[in-house]
Scaffold this motif. Structure first.
Motif, short mmCIF file in Angstrom:
data_model
loop_
_atom_site.label_atom_id
_atom_site.label_comp_id
_atom_site.label_asym_id
_atom_site.label_seq_id
_atom_site.Cartn_x
_atom_site.Cartn_y
_atom_site.Cartn_z
N ILE A 614 0.83 -1.20 0.00
CA ILE A 614 0.00 0.00 0.00
C ILE A 614 0.86 1.25 0.00
O ILE A 614 0.51 2.26 -0.60
N ASP A 615 2.01 1.19 0.69
CA ASP A 615 2.88 2.36 0.76
C ASP A 615 3.99 2.32 -0.29
O ASP A 615 4.98 3.05 -0.18
N THR A 616 3.85 1.46 -1.29
CA THR A 616 4.82 1.38 -2.38
C THR A 616 4.15 1.79 -3.68
O THR A 616 3.08 1.26 -4.03
N ALA A 617 4.73 2.73 -4.37
CA ALA A 617 4.12 3.24 -5.60
C ALA A 617 3.93 2.12 -6.61
O ALA A 617 4.69 1.14 -6.65
N ALA A 618 2.89 2.26 -7.42
CA ALA A 618 2.62 1.27 -8.46
C ALA A 618 3.79 1.20 -9.43
O ALA A 618 4.41 2.21 -9.78
N GLU A 619 4.13 0.01 -9.86
CA GLU A 619 5.21 -0.22 -10.81
C GLU A 619 4.62 -0.38 -12.22
O GLU A 619 3.43 -0.68 -12.36
N PHE A 679 -5.45 -6.86 3.15
CA PHE A 679 -5.22 -5.42 3.26
C PHE A 679 -4.79 -5.07 4.68
O PHE A 679 -3.84 -4.31 4.90
N ASP A 680 -5.50 -5.62 5.68
CA ASP A 680 -5.18 -5.33 7.09
C ASP A 680 -3.80 -5.88 7.46
O ASP A 680 -3.06 -5.26 8.22
N ALA A 681 -3.47 -7.07 6.94
CA ALA A 681 -2.16 -7.65 7.22
C ALA A 681 -1.04 -6.78 6.66
O ALA A 681 0.04 -6.68 7.25
N GLU A 682 -1.32 -6.12 5.54
CA GLU A 682 -0.33 -5.22 4.94
C GLU A 682 -0.04 -4.04 5.87
O GLU A 682 1.07 -3.51 5.89
N LEU A 683 -1.04 -3.63 6.63
CA LEU A 683 -0.89 -2.48 7.52
C LEU A 683 -0.50 -2.87 8.93
O LEU A 683 -0.36 -2.00 9.80
N LEU A 684 -0.36 -4.17 9.19
CA LEU A 684 -0.16 -4.64 10.56
C LEU A 684 1.09 -4.05 11.20
O LEU A 684 1.05 -3.58 12.34
N ASN A 685 2.21 -4.08 10.48
CA ASN A 685 3.45 -3.57 11.06
C ASN A 685 3.33 -2.08 11.40
O ASN A 685 3.76 -1.64 12.47
N ARG A 686 2.77 -1.31 10.49
CA ARG A 686 2.60 0.12 10.76
C ARG A 686 1.67 0.33 11.95
O ARG A 686 1.91 1.17 12.81
#
Length: 815
Positions: A614-619, A679-686
């Motif tokens: 989510i915090d990485t720009a689209a490639e 999606f939630d797992a992607e934000l877990l660390n933050r």
């Protein structure tokens, strides 16, 4: 010795009795210490589990991973090696006792119950020898198992042996069906062998094909090695560079400007977690220092109140050393009680902190209170006694009787008042640093939540069906399976759309390839970075299922079959990069080598999706039609079923399983989850970082507010006679209030100014965690200062009005 123990016992007895007479002081001191020590014990336990505890292998510091490094080309810094790399390294290097290659894979287990997908490893036979692992049953893989003509064999984990086969000791020599092929079980590995990840339960021989060995750009392996006893990591790194030069000359098209990187295995497994560990250690250190500053204030106040008592004891014959020991014993009692309570508090946080354990570490890396953690906690308590308890003790025992009797009870010296004020300023400064850090993380988290990922994750179900090569090696078989499943799933009540993909967004943060465009020169090595794109294989209806807009052209349709012209869809970023002034529709593009791979015609342009985070720009991305992809690598096979529903997607789990089994009863359906969970797992660390730093910041804010309140309250108590005289002479109550507020404002302003300066210098360390927020974000700095100012004002109210509410006649009569 007996006399010394008796004396110590007397000191402890007297110390406990003295603390009982001041329960408020004792409770406040113990709670402060428990919070500071508990936070440090909890984070040290986490750091020990992640960074300090060695891997469960013999001589784990000798284990290294070897990578291709293309950082000179400004592409991905580290790239998985190819089988050709592995063979060359094994033949030419002399720094390692042995090298092994492996990669993770999924295997479908059928027979003996419901079909199941197993996490497995395809590996060279010597990986067990490199790691120094012995089986608990049978044997591990040997060199003969790696021959192309050898019978298929498998080594299983102790966990699988017990759960699936009931710990049957006769399993060795029996066959099990993996991906439709019979494999003979030759060994069972111990439960603590969890390599290369804790979910792995089967290991099969690699048996590299001639095609795999002949393609130097086929990057998919991990290479593990064990350093020779006399070889250092730096020596191994230096030895690999001439090998890189030879490979560059041998394969100039794929090895241009190649370096080879050698990294310790443990460092690699924990590399992403280490910065978080460092940040948390700094944060809990500030909490402890703030708590210690507050405790020092309490001890200074208590020491001032006990000056007469101590002076009288000196007159009665007590020596300086004896008195100092008594006061230090009292501090030790407080520190011991605070440490015990702190350990209990730290254990209560373990279930939450476990979220920060890297999934790559074995399950032996758990949070627990062991001897090292207890020694660390005891060391903190001892330092607190020496650093915080000694100063008040020395100040008290060097006060003479005449001075003590001449002073009013509890009256402090100017030096003591200044020291207490400096401690409050220090508390406020450290609090500002943590508040700024928490504010920056909060702002970053809010920015991440506000990002448009390019797809709609709501009401989407994901289910994994990994097709075995033994039954689905040909494209027609894969197409029939996928179309059969999609037809049944789309007919389920509550399903609006469904599609297949090899990897939906956020699921796999890899999968890149080099492209070439028809009519343009082949990219030069220095241009490779512009031509490296993310590649995905998807079925018809995939973009509609994820609500991804089609900007130009069309989406994949039923007509995109094996007999039709090969189609491709690109995203907007790739279109802007390579077709800025022309319509990409109709242009032809190729993935990989143009002389061997087919050209694809671009039929559509879709919106950008954040595949890698989510915090990485689209490639730049290219999508290939699942019904046309003839690539034999399972990575390019559709394996993730994506279903959009009108209600709770997980409610369809059972129906989706039945739909898959109606097409192939032996196909496991695993990892069923909603895309919202992904999606939630992607934000877990933050989320975890923000919660922990925010909680520590609020804790220091509370401690600092209590410290400011205590100093002002004590200051007012010391000035009662002065305030009484002034009010008797006509001073107004508001004048007294403003005087106290002025003192607090000065302390707060100094602390905030110093804290902002420290935060300005220190928050640069947070750069890697921040998203679209600068390390000197003015709003965060101003908000932190404002919050501290309001907190300081609130802490001032009670002492100020208490001083203004005294009766002058009562005070003067007491004096």
């Amino acid at each position: 010795m007996k006399t010394w123990f008796e004396s110590l016992g007397q000191d402890l007895h007297y110390g406990v009795r003295g603390l009982r007479k001041s329960p408020g002081f004792a409770a406040a001191a113990i709670v402060l210490l428990a919070l500071g020590i508990g936070a440090n014990t909890a984070i040290f336990s986490l750091v020990r589990a992640v960074v300090l505890r060695p891997l469960p292998f013999p001589d784990p510091d000798r284990l290294v991973l070897i990578w291709d490094d293309f950082s000179a080309n400004r592409g991905p810094t580290r790239v998985e090696p190819s089988p050709a790399d592995y063979v060359a390294w094994k033949e030419q290097s002399r720094s390692f006792s042995d090298l092994a290659a492996f990669y993770t894979n999924a295997y479908n287990l059928t027979g003996n119950g419901e079909p199941a997908k197993l996490a497995g490893v395809r590996t060279t036979a010597n990986v067990f020898a490199v790691l120094g692992m012995q089986p608990i049953l049978g044997r591990t893989l040997d060199a003969g198992d790696d021959r192309p003509d050898a019978a298929p064999v498998v080594v299983v984990s102790e966990r699988l042996w017990r759960s699936r086969f009931g710990a049957d000791p006769n399993l060795i020599g029996r066959t099990i069906a993996l991906n439709g092929l019979s494999h003979t079980v030759v060994g069972v590995v111990p439960p603590d062998f969890q390599f290369p990840f804790k979910e792995a339960v089967v290991w099969v021989p690699a048996r590299f094909t001639p095609q795999e060995l002949a393609e130097p750009g086929n990057y998919f392996l991990d290479v593990l090695a064990r350093l020779k006893p006399e070889t250092s990591l730096a020596q191994a790194q230096a030895e690999m560079q001439p090998i890189a030069r030879k490979l560059e000359q041998q394969y100039p098209a794929t090895k241009n400007r190649l370096r080879i990187s050698v990294t310790q295995l443990h460092e690699h497994l924990t590399r992403e977690a280490r910065p978080t560990m460092a940040m948390l250690l700094v944060a809990v250190g500030l909490v402890l220092l703030t708590a210690c500053a507050n405790l020092a204030n309490l001890l200074l106040a208590r020491g001032a109140a006990r000056r007469k008592e101590i002076a009288l004891r000196k007159v009665l014959g007590a020596g300086h050393a004896r008195l100092a020991r008594q006061l230090l014993t009292e501090s030790a009692v407080l520190a011991g009680a605070g440490a015990a309570l702190g350990v209990a508090l730290s254990v209560a946080t373990f279930s939450y902190l476990s979220r920060l354990l890297p999934p790559t570490l074995p399950s032996t890396s758990i949070l627990r209170i062991d001897s090292s953690v207890l020694l660390f906690t005891a060391g903190i308590a001892a330092l607190i006694v020496l650093a915080i308890g000694s100063a008040p003790a020395l100040a008290a025992v060097h006060t003479g009787l005449e001075e003590a009797l001449r002073s009013s009870s509890g009256r402090t010296t100017t030096a003591s008042r200044r020291l207490r004020s400096l401690l409050v300023i220090a508390e406020i400064s450290m609090t500002v640093v943590l508040l700024v850090a928490a504010g920056l993380l909060l702002r970053s988290y809010a920015k991440v939540l506000a990002v448009d990922p390019g797809f709609n994750a709501q009401h989407v179900l994901l289910a994994e069906t990994v097709l075995p090569p033994s039954r689905y090696a040909a494209l027609p078989e894969r197409t029939r399976f996928c179309e059969g499943v999609l037809e049944r799933v789309r007919a389920l009540p509550g399903v609006t759309r469904a599609a297949y993909a090899n990897y939906p967004p956020l699921m796999f943060k890899g999968g890149r390839a080099l492209i070439a465009i028809e009519g343009r020169p082949a990219p030069r090595p220095e241009e490779f970075n512009r031509f490296i794109v993310s590649d995905r294989v998807v079925s018809a209806g995939y973009f509609a299922t994820l609500d991804v807009p089609v900007r130009r052209g069309r989406e994949f349709e039923a007509r995109d079959t094996a007999g039709a012209p090969l189609a491709a869809i690109i995203n907007e970023k790739l279109a802007r990069l390579h077709f800025p002034d022309q319509d990409p529709i109709g242009q032809r593009i190729v993935i990989g080598n143009p002389t061997r791979n087919p050209w694809l015609t671009i039929v559509g342009v879709v919106g950008d999706m954040r595949q890698m985070g989510i915090d990485t720009a689209a490639e730049p991305e290219i999508y290939v039609a699942a019904n046309q992809s003839t690539l034999n690598a399972p990575f390019f096979w559709p394996q993730q079923l994506v279903v959009r529903t009108t209600a709770d997607p997980l409610a369809l789990s059972a129906a989706v399983r039945q739909a898959v089994w109606a097409v192939d009863a032996d196909e496991p359906v695993s990892r069923i989850r909603s895309m919202s969970e992904l999606f939630d797992a992607e934000l877990l660390n933050r989320n975890t970082q923000l919660t922990l730093i925010g909680a520590l910041a609020l804790l220091t804010l509370l401690i600092a507010a209590v410290g400011l309140y205590a100093v002002l309250s004590y200051s007012v108590a010391q000035q009662l006679r002065e305030i009484g005289v002034r009010m008797a002479l006509g001073a107004r109550r508001m004048t007294v209030v403003l005087g106290v507020v002025r003192s607090a404002a000065l302390l707060t302003a100094l602390g905030v100014a110093i804290g902002l300066g420290a935060a300005f210098a220190g928050t640069r360390l947070l750069q890697s965690w921040l998203f679209e927020v600068g390390t000197t974000d003015p709003l965060t700095f101003a908000g932190s200062a404002l919050l501290l100012g309001i907190t300081g004002l609130v802490a001032t109210v009670v002492p100020a009005f208490r001083g203004a509410s005294i009766d002058p006649t009562v005070v003067l009569r007491i004096e």
